[in-house]
Motif scaffolding. Structure first.
Motif, PDB file in Angstrom:
ATOM      1  N   ASN A  15      22.015  72.222  85.282  1.00  0.00           N
ATOM      2  CA  ASN A  15      22.317  72.225  86.530  1.00  0.00           C
ATOM      3  C   ASN A  15      21.870  71.053  87.687  1.00  0.00           C
ATOM      4  N   PRO A  16      22.484  70.233  88.366  1.00  0.00           N
ATOM      5  CA  PRO A  16      22.075  69.100  89.250  1.00  0.00           C
ATOM      6  C   PRO A  16      20.904  69.372  89.871  1.00  0.00           C
ATOM      7  N   LEU A  17      20.882  70.646  90.382  1.00  0.00           N
ATOM      8  CA  LEU A  17      19.460  71.104  90.932  1.00  0.00           C
ATOM      9  C   LEU A  17      18.080  70.643  90.605  1.00  0.00           C
ATOM     10  N   TYR A  18      18.363  70.865  88.892  1.00  0.00           N
ATOM     11  CA  TYR A  18      16.561  70.390  88.027  1.00  0.00           C
ATOM     12  C   TYR A  18      17.177  69.156  87.161  1.00  0.00           C
ATOM     13  N   LYS A  19      18.016  68.423  87.661  1.00  0.00           N
ATOM     14  CA  LYS A  19      18.260  67.347  87.219  1.00  0.00           C
ATOM     15  C   LYS A  19      17.221  66.499  86.650  1.00  0.00           C
ATOM     16  N   ASP A  20      15.976  66.960  86.921  1.00  0.00           N
ATOM     17  CA  ASP A  20      14.697  66.221  86.861  1.00  0.00           C
ATOM     18  C   ASP A  20      13.540  66.454  86.189  1.00  0.00           C
ATOM     19  N   TYR A  21      14.496  67.334  86.301  1.00  0.00           N
ATOM     20  CA  TYR A  21      12.916  68.821  85.547  1.00  0.00           C
ATOM     21  C   TYR A  21      13.208  69.091  84.290  1.00  0.00           C
ATOM     22  N   HIS A  22      12.182  70.151  83.428  1.00  0.00           N
ATOM     23  CA  HIS A  22      12.382  69.985  81.914  1.00  0.00           C
ATOM     24  C   HIS A  22      12.503  72.284  82.211  1.00  0.00           C
ATOM     25  N   GLY A  23      11.487  72.414  83.222  1.00  0.00           N
ATOM     26  CA  GLY A  23      11.501  73.639  83.184  1.00  0.00           C
ATOM     27  C   GLY A  23      10.383  73.926  84.308  1.00  0.00           C
ATOM     28  N   ASP A  81      -7.912  86.469  83.252  1.00  0.00           N
ATOM     29  CA  ASP A  81      -8.159  86.147  84.508  1.00  0.00           C
ATOM     30  C   ASP A  81      -6.873  84.930  84.833  1.00  0.00           C
ATOM     31  N   THR A  82      -7.085  84.526  84.424  1.00  0.00           N
ATOM     32  CA  THR A  82      -5.366  83.065  84.883  1.00  0.00           C
ATOM     33  C   THR A  82      -4.310  83.668  84.324  1.00  0.00           C
ATOM     34  N   VAL A  83      -3.145  84.093  84.850  1.00  0.00           N
ATOM     35  CA  VAL A  83      -1.908  84.183  84.077  1.00  0.00           C
ATOM     36  C   VAL A  83      -0.567  83.341  84.303  1.00  0.00           C
ATOM     37  N   VAL A  84      -0.231  82.009  83.597  1.00  0.00           N
ATOM     38  CA  VAL A  84       0.280  81.162  83.907  1.00  0.00           C
ATOM     39  C   VAL A  84       1.742  81.295  83.068  1.00  0.00           C
ATOM     40  N   GLY A  85       3.151  80.932  83.506  1.00  0.00           N
ATOM     41  CA  GLY A  85       3.746  81.609  82.744  1.00  0.00           C
ATOM     42  C   GLY A  85       4.879  80.215  82.802  1.00  0.00           C
ATOM     43  N   LEU A  86       5.601  79.690  81.914  1.00  0.00           N
ATOM     44  CA  LEU A  86       6.263  78.539  81.577  1.00  0.00           C
ATOM     45  C   LEU A  86       7.602  78.716  80.994  1.00  0.00           C
ATOM     46  N   GLU A  87       8.496  78.162  82.278  1.00  0.00           N
ATOM     47  CA  GLU A  87      10.209  78.442  81.660  1.00  0.00           C
ATOM     48  C   GLU A  87      10.611  77.254  81.511  1.00  0.00           C
ATOM     49  N   SER A  88      11.168  77.128  80.057  1.00  0.00           N
ATOM     50  CA  SER A  88      12.002  75.832  80.011  1.00  0.00           C
ATOM     51  C   SER A  88      13.168  75.740  80.420  1.00  0.00           C
ATOM     52  N   PHE A  89      13.966  74.885  80.671  1.00  0.00           N
ATOM     53  CA  PHE A  89      15.613  74.845  80.892  1.00  0.00           C
ATOM     54  C   PHE A  89      16.467  75.010  79.094  1.00  0.00           C
ATOM     55  N   ILE A  90      15.163  74.480  77.918  1.00  0.00           N
ATOM     56  CA  ILE A  90      16.618  74.716  77.335  1.00  0.00           C
ATOM     57  C   ILE A  90      17.375  75.267  76.685  1.00  0.00           C
ATOM     58  N   GLY A  91      18.970  75.132  76.775  1.00  0.00           N
ATOM     59  CA  GLY A  91      19.458  76.773  76.253  1.00  0.00           C
ATOM     60  C   GLY A  91      19.741  77.057  77.745  1.00  0.00           C
ATOM     61  N   SER A  92      19.034  77.100  79.017  1.00  0.00           N
ATOM     62  CA  SER A  92      19.996  77.544  79.661  1.00  0.00           C
ATOM     63  C   SER A  92      20.806  77.022  80.265  1.00  0.00           C
ATOM     64  N   GLU A  93      21.321  77.670  80.997  1.00  0.00           N
ATOM     65  CA  GLU A  93      22.320  76.991  81.985  1.00  0.00           C
ATOM     66  C   GLU A  93      21.973  76.094  84.202  1.00  0.00           C
ATOM     67  N   ARG A  94      20.600  75.968  83.637  1.00  0.00           N
ATOM     68  CA  ARG A  94      19.560  75.622  84.447  1.00  0.00           C
ATOM     69  C   ARG A  94      19.737  73.604  84.303  1.00  0.00           C
ATOM     70  N   GLU A  95      19.675  73.655  82.503  1.00  0.00           N
ATOM     71  CA  GLU A  95      19.676  72.924  81.581  1.00  0.00           C
ATOM     72  C   GLU A  95      20.491  71.718  82.395  1.00  0.00           C
TER      73      GLU A  95
END
Length: 341
Positions: free
Chosen positions: A255-263, A239-253
């Motif tokens: 990246n200044p664009l995502y500095k206030d978030y974890h995923g 019924d509901t499908v939600v995906g979580l993409e963590s920044f751990i170990g990726s280039e976005r960790e």
């Protein structure tokens, strides 16, 4: 609810525990199934609910700090974002949906003892009964279905039969379904031997949930499943499908664009009432961050300007990232509201 786990299974496990903790506070019955972590340990690690004014004040202080950060950044945010509604992270009004939890504390033992719950731990189940094959389905899935069906029919959750006792809700939580620990090989091979086991399980489970007073959350290591056709079938059966993409170990960790978030939060599908199909959400700019006490899901704001200290290469990377999010932010700017988890 079908949740695609993040790579290290940190934040999806937290959402899984939130679902169960809400059942404890609401007085629902629980059924927890896992092949990795013992259900007893999962329940002991549930976040503590905020039920009194003292705890509300503690949560309010952190929420106020979050809002002050947003206010300080409001002058830097482009004009098209300023009028967008923001997700409330703290209990600010008397009328609210659900409860709030402090992730820095564990649920009180006395509250857990007052909850009626049952568990399914696969290693223990395999020791109790010999291995058997049922309907060309994975042995572990078949046993899990038998346990769920027995609880629904014997403990008064069957919606088709008259209820002699007071009605209640059954909350079902299944952790890391489809992993190697469940005896399934869809994560290790592009052409698994039991290619239809997972979809058969979800098809039967969906029928059980439809005619019973129950709700279910399932976490699946989707990033390990190589056969994309299986994932499409699994999505259609949910019924509901939600995906979580963590920044751990990726280039976005870094990246200044995502500095206030974890995923990032990807909403792939949401229910559509009185319809044979589910709605596909166009929300593409949701992100999450984990504070000391709060886990919040909010809109991802793009920085309007880049500091002089940012290199030319970083600016180019940020610009490319901004293009990927522009369609989602644009849709939000036209007045579409956010999803509140």
């Amino acid at each position: 609810v079908f949740t695609e786990e993040d790579k290290y299974c940190l934040y999806s496990n937290l959402l899984f525990k939130y679902f169960l903790a809400e059942g404890v506070v609401c007085g629902h019955d629980l059924f927890v199934a896992s092949a990795k972590e013992h259900p007893d340990n999962i329940l002991k690690e549930l976040p503590a609910p905020l039920l009194d004014d003292t705890h509300r004040n503690e949560l309010g202080e952190e929420a106020t700090a979050v809002k002050s950060e947003d206010f300080q950044d409001s002058m830097k945010i482009a004009w098209r974002y300023q009028n967008l509604p923001k997700m409330e992270a703290s209990p600010t009004t008397a009328t609210k949906f659900g409860h709030y939890y402090d992730v820095s504390k564990k649920i009180p033992p006395e509250l857990l003892q007052s909850t009626k719950w049952q568990s399914f731990y696969l290693p223990e189940e395999l020791r109790l009964q010999p291995t058997k094959k049922i309907c060309n389905m994975n042995n572990a899935y078949a046993r899990l279905l038998e346990s769920i069906q027995r609880i629904i029919y014997q403990q008064g959750f069957d919606g088709s039969d008259p209820q002699r006792k007071q009605k209640n809700i059954l909350r079902i939580g299944i952790q890391s379904l489809g992993s190697m620990l469940w005896g399934d090989d869809i994560c290790s091979s592009d052409t698994p031997e039991d290619i239809h086991s997972l979809t058969k399980f979800l098809y039967v489970l969906r029928g059980l949930l439809r005619k019973s007073l129950s709700a279910c959350i399932i976490t699946v290591p989707a990033h390990l499943i190589q056969n994309k056709a299986i994932m499409e079938r699994v999505t259609n059966l949910s019924d509901t499908v939600v995906g979580l993409e963590s920044f751990i170990g990726s280039e976005r960790e870094t990246n200044p664009l995502y500095k206030d978030y974890h995923g990032l939060v990807h909403v792939h599908q949401i229910p559509r009432l009185n319809s044979l199909i589910c709605d596909v959400s166009d929300t593409k700019d949701l992100a999450f961050r984990l504070k000391r006490k709060l886990f919040t899901i909010e809109r991802l704001h793009l920085p309007p300007d880049l500091s002089d200290t940012v290199s030319r290469t970083s600016k180019q990377d940020l610009a490319e990232s901004a293009k990927l999010l522009s369609s989602g932010c644009g849709a939000m700017a036209m007045g579409k509201k956010h999803l509140d988890f």
